[in-house]
Design a protein around this motif. Structure first.
Motif, short mmCIF file in Angstrom:
data_model
loop_
_atom_site.label_atom_id
_atom_site.label_comp_id
_atom_site.label_asym_id
_atom_site.label_seq_id
_atom_site.Cartn_x
_atom_site.Cartn_y
_atom_site.Cartn_z
N PRO A 33 0.73 -1.26 0.01
CA PRO A 33 -0.04 -0.17 0.15
C PRO A 33 1.06 1.21 0.10
CG PRO A 33 -1.09 -1.49 1.63
CD PRO A 33 0.32 -2.24 0.92
N ASN A 34 0.24 2.35 -0.63
CA ASN A 34 1.09 3.67 -0.66
C ASN A 34 2.23 3.54 -1.62
OD1 ASN A 34 -0.65 5.29 0.65
ND2 ASN A 34 0.03 4.75 2.47
N SER A 35 2.43 2.68 -2.74
CA SER A 35 3.40 2.44 -3.33
C SER A 35 2.78 2.44 -4.99
CB SER A 35 3.91 1.12 -3.27
OG SER A 35 4.28 0.75 -1.98
N ALA A 36 3.52 2.61 -5.97
CA ALA A 36 3.35 3.05 -7.29
C ALA A 36 4.34 2.16 -8.02
CB ALA A 36 3.40 4.28 -8.01
N GLN A 37 3.80 1.74 -9.46
CA GLN A 37 4.66 0.72 -10.16
C GLN A 37 4.17 1.19 -11.66
OE1 GLN A 37 3.48 -3.60 -10.32
NE2 GLN A 37 5.54 -3.95 -9.59
N TYR A 38 5.14 0.99 -12.48
CA TYR A 38 5.12 1.33 -14.03
C TYR A 38 4.57 -0.26 -14.37
CZ TYR A 38 6.10 2.26 -18.84
OH TYR A 38 5.92 2.36 -20.28
N SER A 39 3.85 -0.05 -15.40
CA SER A 39 3.29 -1.37 -16.11
C SER A 39 2.72 -1.01 -17.50
CB SER A 39 2.50 -2.07 -15.18
OG SER A 39 2.33 -3.43 -16.06
N CYS A 71 8.84 6.21 -23.20
CA CYS A 71 7.68 5.87 -24.35
C CYS A 71 6.57 6.73 -24.22
CB CYS A 71 7.25 4.67 -24.35
SG CYS A 71 8.47 3.33 -24.86
N LEU A 72 6.13 7.49 -25.74
CA LEU A 72 4.91 8.03 -25.52
C LEU A 72 4.00 7.16 -26.30
CD1 LEU A 72 3.06 10.63 -25.38
CD2 LEU A 72 3.99 11.10 -27.56
N TYR A 73 2.88 6.62 -25.59
CA TYR A 73 1.89 5.72 -26.25
C TYR A 73 1.31 6.51 -27.78
CZ TYR A 73 -1.44 2.28 -27.02
OH TYR A 73 -1.93 1.02 -27.49
N GLY A 74 0.95 5.78 -28.49
CA GLY A 74 0.65 6.44 -29.73
C GLY A 74 1.76 6.75 -30.76
N ASN A 75 3.00 6.98 -30.18
CA ASN A 75 4.23 7.02 -31.06
C ASN A 75 5.03 5.77 -31.00
OD1 ASN A 75 3.18 9.79 -30.97
ND2 ASN A 75 5.30 10.62 -31.23
N ALA A 83 9.68 -3.22 -27.29
CA ALA A 83 9.64 -1.87 -27.19
C ALA A 83 10.66 -1.61 -25.81
CB ALA A 83 8.36 -1.46 -26.39
N ALA A 84 11.35 -2.68 -25.74
CA ALA A 84 12.48 -2.59 -24.31
C ALA A 84 11.89 -2.51 -23.15
CB ALA A 84 13.36 -1.44 -24.92
N LEU A 85 10.66 -3.15 -23.03
CA LEU A 85 9.95 -2.78 -21.44
C LEU A 85 9.70 -4.00 -21.05
CD1 LEU A 85 7.05 -0.38 -22.88
CD2 LEU A 85 9.25 0.39 -21.63
N GLY A 86 10.82 -5.00 -21.43
CA GLY A 86 10.64 -6.24 -20.86
C GLY A 86 10.85 -6.38 -19.28
N PHE A 87 11.50 -5.32 -18.88
CA PHE A 87 11.43 -5.16 -17.44
C PHE A 87 9.89 -5.23 -16.44
CE2 PHE A 87 10.58 -0.69 -16.50
CZ PHE A 87 10.95 -0.17 -17.78
N VAL A 88 8.82 -4.71 -17.21
CA VAL A 88 7.73 -4.80 -16.66
C VAL A 88 6.95 -6.01 -16.88
CG1 VAL A 88 7.70 -2.20 -16.41
CG2 VAL A 88 6.51 -3.48 -18.44
#
Lengths: 381, 136
Positions: A80-86, A245-249, A260-265
């Motif tokens: 709780p009170n944490s964030a994550q990129y995905s 990254c910008l989504y759509g671009n 997209a080199a986002l394998g870490f998520v």
């Protein structure tokens, strides 16, 4: 007559900014100019209105299991009170959206989507919620959102908060008061710098006073640091320099997080999630193309859709984003190229109108992480 | 010089609807971009210009200027041979923003048909009226 959507701070922007339309919202492009705003964030502090982004609250006893089924990162590890990129993907592994989401309580999450994907994400969540005990609530229009970014962001906000902000670690958040307004403050952002994002609750467009109050208080508190209000122009050049990254671009439903080199998520060891099979297959077979950083060695700015060619002049890929880097003072961008040619240091050609200009594949971020960004070891100038 | 809603329009120059100005200097002409053009582009970071000796043709693109966000063609106000290129704006493109009618000049041209082509340009008074329509 006027079809564009507006944020809670439109009244402020209208008087002080050059406006543009982005994702259907009338937003500030710049106030003073992209370059001074960009450099204010890299060297000190800047504030952005990002209320155009989508905010969705997901609650219920199945909330964790539901999100873990839809997104590629591992929700179970998030406190709780944490964030994550995905990201979340479709069955083919194509990216539906990339986002930061928050665990506010054990069974309560907030999902912050790209402005362009507000409706799509909500519909995707609702469509996939069958069989899960969850409640999905779109709250975008009643929550304002600001970003305060740069090495002096904490000092700026500390002046208008009685809580000790140094205790909020990166990718953590806390409910507190800022300028006597109830907010959620999270140490997250889209610039590569240290900084915060501020969620201002109960602030609909019909009654934007709290948003205006916090915005003005931040500008006032940041004055000694030379704070600048920043528009979407600087937001784009900053995220590009940081390699985000910008989504759509740079990503969309035709690209996978592995490409997209986002394998870490992508946590393939997780139980079943939407897109897992396709991503597992792609991982085993190996990706054919990859998102890379492009830095111009010759004059010219690589713009989206410009062709990337090998040294024989054959087209091997294309730019998805590109700009002039205010910090490096040269053209930079992102492109997808065949994996066989994606190694750092590889020299390629960008076709800028009718001419080839030499460019090099470089790692993200584009700047020296010892000097700029949240990992910097040197104090700001 | 007059200002039309903040945009400078100097007297004694000729103007095109591609936002360029032209100044007659004896048997040569000097050209550049207008104040309106530089203010629309803002923060110009590159100017791509042809080399001296190149022949350019009225109404045809001869180069580009780029800001952080946008690219814009430079369109020849007149036909002729390029005698001189302002190399200083290539190394300091911000001169186009700071002094578009002075240090930010782009080319000196030997026109091939000045009398024939000049009527295609706007004079000062016409340019002032045209700037008023741009602002509406």
């Amino acid at each position: 007559m006027d079809e564009n959507r507006k944020t809670q701070l439109y009244g402020v922007h209208q008087k002080t900014a050059k406006l543009t339309v982005f994702a259907g919202f009338e937003m500030p492009l710049w106030y003073k100019g992209i370059i001074p705003e960009h450099l204010a964030v890299r060297n000190s502090v800047g504030v952005f209105d990002i209320s155009h982004m989508g905010r969705i609250i997901i609650t219920g006893e199945d909330a964790e299991r539901f999100l873990n089924y839809l997104i590629t990162n591992d929700v179970s590890k998030l406190l709780p009170n944490s964030a994550q990129y995905s990201v979340m993907c479709n069955e083919e592994g194509g990216i539906i959206d990339d986002f930061v989401y928050y665990r506010l309580e054990k069974n309560k999450f907030m999902f912050v989507s790209n402005a362009t994907n507000r409706e799509k994400d909500y519909n995707w969540l609702v469509k996939n919620a069958k069989g899960f005990k969850v409640r999905i609530e779109e709250v975008s229009d009643s929550v304002a959102m600001l970003a305060v970014q740069g090495p002096n962001a904490e000092k700026t906000l500390q002046k208008i908060s009685s809580d000790d902000l140094s205790k909020i670690e990166r990718f953590k958040c806390a409910p507190l008061r800022l300028a006597d307004v109830d907010v959620l403050l999270s140490r997250t952002g889209y610039t590569g710098e240290e900084g915060f994002e501020v969620f201002i609750w109960n602030t609909p467009i019909s009654n934007p006073d709290n948003a205006v109050k916090v915005w003005n208080a931040i500008l006032d508190a940041g004055k000694p640091y030379g704070i600048e209000p920043c528009g979407l122009g600087a937001r784009d050049t900053l995220r590009l320099e940081a390699g985000m990254c910008l989504y759509g671009n740079d990503i969309d439903e035709s690209t996978t997080p592995l490409e997209a080199a986002l394998g870490f998520v992508v946590k393939l060891q997780k139980d079943n999630f939407v897109g897992k099979e396709a991503l597992l297959k792609q991982k085993n077979e190996g990706i054919k193309r990859k998102r890379v950083g492009i830095r111009m060695l010759e004059q010219g700015i690589p713009r989206p859709s410009f062709e990337i060619c090998d040294n024989a002049g054959e087209k091997i890929g294309h730019m998805t984003s590109g700009t002039f880097s205010p910090l490096l003072k040269c053209g930079i961008g992102m492109a997808y190229v065949p994996t066989s040619q994606a190694q750092e240091g590889n020299i390629l050609n960008v076709k800028i109108r009718d001419k080839f200009a030499k460019a090099k594949i470089v790692p993200f971020p584009f700047y020296d992480p010892e000097k700029y960004g949240y990992k910097r070891k040197m104090p700001p100038p | 010089m007059v200002k039309v809603d903040g945009y400078e329009v100097p007297e004694g120059l000729y103007y095109t609807k591609d936002f360029e100005w032209l100044k007659i200097e004896g048997d040569k002409v000097r050209v550049g971009i207008t104040d309106y053009a530089q203010k629309q582009l803002r923060e110009i970071v590159y100017a791509e210009l042809p080399s001296p000796g190149t022949t350019i043709k009225q109404n045809e693109p001869y180069g580009t200027v780029e800001s952080v966000k946008a690219v814009s063609d430079l369109v020849a106000p007149i036909s002729g041979e390029i005698l001189e290129v302002n190399t200083e704006v290539q190394s300091k493109p911000e001169l186009l923003n700071e002094d578009p009618y002075g240090k930010g000049w782009l080319l000196i041209i030997k026109p091939s048909n000045l009398q024939g082509e000049l009527p295609n340009l706007m004079n000062f008074n016409q340019a002032v009226e045209w700037h008023k329509t741009l602002i509406k």
